[in-house]
Design an enzyme around this catalytic site. Sequence first.
Site, mmCIF file in Angstrom:
data_model
loop_
_atom_site.group_PDB
_atom_site.id
_atom_site.type_symbol
_atom_site.label_atom_id
_atom_site.label_comp_id
_atom_site.label_asym_id
_atom_site.label_seq_id
_atom_site.Cartn_x
_atom_site.Cartn_y
_atom_site.Cartn_z
ATOM 1 N N ILE A 1 0.899 -1.160 0.000
ATOM 2 C CA ILE A 1 0.000 0.000 0.000
ATOM 3 C C ILE A 1 0.939 1.212 0.000
ATOM 4 O O ILE A 1 1.887 1.268 0.793
ATOM 5 C CB ILE A 1 -0.949 -0.003 1.223
ATOM 6 C CG1 ILE A 1 -1.810 1.268 1.280
ATOM 7 C CG2 ILE A 1 -0.218 -0.176 2.534
ATOM 8 C CD1 ILE A 1 -2.897 1.231 2.387
ATOM 9 N N SER A 2 0.720 2.152 -0.919
ATOM 10 C CA SER A 2 1.661 3.260 -1.093
ATOM 11 C C SER A 2 1.646 4.206 0.108
ATOM 12 O O SER A 2 0.674 4.270 0.864
ATOM 13 C CB SER A 2 1.312 4.037 -2.365
ATOM 14 O OG SER A 2 1.294 3.166 -3.470
#
Length: 216
Positions: free
Chosen positions: A63-64
């Site tokens: 997840i960025s």
Amino acid sequence: MSESDFSALRERMVVEQLERRGIDDQRVLSALRSLPRHAFVLDEDRAFAYEDRPLSIGAGQTISQPYVVALMTQLLALEGNETVLEIGTGSGYQTALLASLANEVHSVERVETLANTAKERFDALEIPNVHVHVGDGSRGWPEEAPYEAILVTAGAPRAPKPLFAQLAEGGRLVIPVGRKGGQILQRWRREGKTFKREDLSPVAFVPLIGRHGWDR
Ligand code: SAM
């Protein structure tokens, strides 16, 4: 940790990581103030959900970092009536953010387990305007084109050709392009038959794997 603890961490994330670094689209900031990022990470990582870094989500994917999610979303300049295509559903966090800022979101993920977990999260959070598709998003999703905005959340060797054909007039495509280890964020805009490109920040994304991306 209680919901009010998460809420305090989320507010700090917005002020310290986003506003202070220049994110100023008020719709984006307000959506991020209410989106529970801790619901999109692995259970053991919930306490770290609002930290200034990407987190592992399984299947070798991430997840960025919140800032990168906010920046890419701001670059799409959404007003609320758009149909958006996202390539790389991952945890579904970015997808949920897009869903709160646009009319409808189609999101394509190549890893089926990730797509299924993301769908469960959208159901649990009662997010109705997201359609998740399993497949090679480097081909886009022609069935629902054209899109006013296309966001690619994996790094590509070049912007995939099919995405240009699926972009509406005036539409924006945001995509990390470069080597496997590091890319430049590009924003393309369709103006009639021409596509104008801007090169923005350096970023580091996992690879876009597929026909118009990297080989597996
Ligand atoms: N936006 C996501 C989030 O908020 O969690 C993070 C996405 S993660 C950095 C990149 C995702 O792109 C991974 O889930 C990966 O499986 C997916 N991906 C890579 N190549 C793909 C392709 N050709 N089509 C669809 N998804 C792809």
